[in-house]
Write a protein that holds these residues in place. Structure first.
Motif, short mmCIF file in Angstrom:
data_model
loop_
_atom_site.label_atom_id
_atom_site.label_comp_id
_atom_site.label_asym_id
_atom_site.label_seq_id
_atom_site.Cartn_x
_atom_site.Cartn_y
_atom_site.Cartn_z
N GLU A 96 0.82 -1.21 0.00
CA GLU A 96 0.00 0.00 0.00
C GLU A 96 0.85 1.26 0.00
O GLU A 96 0.61 2.19 -0.78
CB GLU A 96 -0.92 0.00 1.23
CG GLU A 96 -1.79 1.25 1.33
CD GLU A 96 -2.67 1.27 2.56
OE1 GLU A 96 -3.21 2.34 2.89
OE2 GLU A 96 -2.82 0.20 3.20
N LEU A 97 1.88 1.30 0.84
CA LEU A 97 2.68 2.52 0.96
C LEU A 97 3.59 2.73 -0.24
O LEU A 97 3.78 3.87 -0.68
CB LEU A 97 3.50 2.48 2.25
CG LEU A 97 2.69 2.65 3.54
CD1 LEU A 97 3.60 2.65 4.75
CD2 LEU A 97 1.87 3.95 3.51
N VAL A 98 4.15 1.65 -0.78
CA VAL A 98 5.01 1.80 -1.96
C VAL A 98 4.17 2.24 -3.16
O VAL A 98 4.59 3.12 -3.93
CB VAL A 98 5.77 0.48 -2.25
CG1 VAL A 98 6.47 0.56 -3.61
CG2 VAL A 98 6.79 0.21 -1.16
N ASN A 99 3.00 1.67 -3.34
CA ASN A 99 2.12 2.10 -4.43
C ASN A 99 1.71 3.56 -4.26
O ASN A 99 1.65 4.32 -5.24
CB ASN A 99 0.88 1.21 -4.49
CG ASN A 99 1.18 -0.18 -5.00
OD1 ASN A 99 2.16 -0.39 -5.70
ND2 ASN A 99 0.35 -1.14 -4.63
N ARG A 100 1.44 3.95 -3.03
CA ARG A 100 1.08 5.34 -2.75
C ARG A 100 2.24 6.27 -3.08
O ARG A 100 2.06 7.33 -3.69
CB ARG A 100 0.68 5.48 -1.28
CG ARG A 100 0.23 6.88 -0.88
CD ARG A 100 0.11 6.98 0.64
NE ARG A 100 -1.02 6.24 1.13
CZ ARG A 100 -2.12 6.81 1.65
NH1 ARG A 100 -2.21 8.12 1.71
NH2 ARG A 100 -3.10 6.07 2.10
N LEU A 101 3.44 5.86 -2.67
CA LEU A 101 4.63 6.67 -2.90
C LEU A 101 4.86 6.88 -4.39
O LEU A 101 5.17 7.99 -4.84
CB LEU A 101 5.84 5.98 -2.28
CG LEU A 101 7.12 6.81 -2.15
CD1 LEU A 101 6.98 7.81 -1.03
CD2 LEU A 101 8.31 5.89 -1.88
N ILE A 102 4.70 5.82 -5.16
CA ILE A 102 4.91 5.91 -6.61
C ILE A 102 3.85 6.79 -7.26
O ILE A 102 4.16 7.62 -8.13
CB ILE A 102 4.91 4.50 -7.23
CG1 ILE A 102 6.16 3.72 -6.78
CG2 ILE A 102 4.87 4.57 -8.76
CD1 ILE A 102 6.17 2.26 -7.18
N SER A 103 2.61 6.64 -6.84
CA SER A 103 1.54 7.44 -7.43
C SER A 103 1.67 8.93 -7.09
O SER A 103 1.18 9.79 -7.82
CB SER A 103 0.17 6.93 -6.95
OG SER A 103 -0.02 7.18 -5.57
#
Length: 332
Positions: free
Chosen positions: A63-70
């Motif tokens: 969740e956090l890595v996807n959020r960071l990338i987005s």
């Protein structure tokens, strides 16, 4: 003249007030993958030492890595705190991480360092098989506790195994890659296809299997060894095995690209990579510090006690989308 002086004084006061209102907020924003209690302690200690306030959001790795990338074009966090190497590689390759080589990383083992300084490992993670001693004995009298990864494939264990969801957790994705790299792709997928129907629950949190074993809700689970060592030391009915041919990785820290609080972020990375911070973390979670100057928590499992494969974290990152897609087909 008095009127002019009074007006001038008022203008100066207003200017001063405007200047104060525009004072930069130096609150560091952290996306934290490490556990809530550990994040609270370590962030509070950082604030105490530096005076820099910290706000953190705790969630799963995926969740956090996807959020960071987005959010890479408009970063909402300054730090990614925790998560295995493969996830930091994904964030780096998406252009979401800043390069920073901390002076505290001097003397670190090579496996904890990225080639370009975009992330640094602060503790070593190794997987193992855990079991609830009481429940296992009651459910499987006369059956030996699994000592190898292949021993988990016993059909008697159906419904009694807990494994984190690889699509949400770096812990479980590391397990999937462990089997694919240990056995090769074809045999590795055969192994995972056989194991998946035996699993009773796929929680999203990497810490869940150790907790569920500790509370006696399952007989067997896959988790980080340090997590199970922690629960055992706390008096729970938890035992654990370090199977041969396992994987070892590092929990990493990174600064987000174009972080709003860059100087504060660098200070936070320096702090996390220090011996002091890693001894605090190890004291709470039994992890093995990456800093060679940090002292180990008594009872921690050291690398010389574990048979590790030569884990290819780069391949794990490159294969992630394809591997998780195939995993979804297996569990549906």
């Amino acid at each position: 003249m008095k009127i002019r002086n009074s007006v001038f004084a008022i203008l100066i006061a207003c200017a001063a007030l405007c200047g104060c209102s525009k004072k930069k907020d130096n609150t560091l924003k952290v996306y934290s993958i490490i556990h809530e209690s550990e994040a609270e302690v370590i962030c509070s200690l950082f604030t105490k030492k530096t005076g820099i306030p910290v706000q953190y959001l705790r969630a799963s790795t995926g969740e956090l890595v996807n959020r960071l990338i987005s959010e890479k074009d408009n970063p909402q966090a300054d730090i990614l705190f925790g998560g295995a190497t493969s996830y930091h590689l994904l964030a780096r390759d998406a252009g979401a991480l800043e390069s920073y080589v901390s002076p505290e990383a001097e003397g670190y083992p090579e496996y904890a360092l990225s080639s370009d300084g975009t992330y640094t490992g602060f503790c070593v993670l190794t997987l193992g098989i855990g079991y609830n001693t009481k429940r296992f004995a009651e459910k499987f009298p006369g059956v030996e506790v699994p000592l190898t990864w292949d021993d988990l494939l016993n059909e008697k264990f159906k419904g009694e195994i807990v494994l984190t969801n690889p699509q949400a957790s770096s812990t479980a994705y590391l397990f999937v890659q462990n089997q694919l790299q240990r056995l090769g792709m074809e045999k590795g997928w055969d192994y995972l296809s056989t194991l998946a129907p035996l699993v009773g629950q796929f929680p999203d949190s990497g810490s869940a299997p150790a907790k569920l074993l500790g509370t006696g809700e399952y007989s067997l689970g896959v988790s980080y060894l340090h997590m199970m060592a922690k629960y055992k030391d706390q008096g729970f009915d938890v035992g654990y095995v370090a199977p041969p041919r396992s994987v070892g990785d590092v929990d990493c820290i990174a600064i987000t690209k174009n972080a709003a609080h860059m100087e504060e972020a660098k200070k936070f990375v320096d702090f996390i990579l220090s011996a002091e911070a890693q001894e605090v973390l190890s004291g709470m979670n039994y992890t093995l510090p990456a800093n060679p100057r940090a002292k180990l928590k008594e009872g921690s499992i050291t690398l010389d006690q574990i048979d590790l494969i030569d884990y290819d974290s780069k391949a794990a990152a490159e294969q992630k989308k394809e591997v998780l897609s195939r995993w979804a087909e297996i569990v549906e």
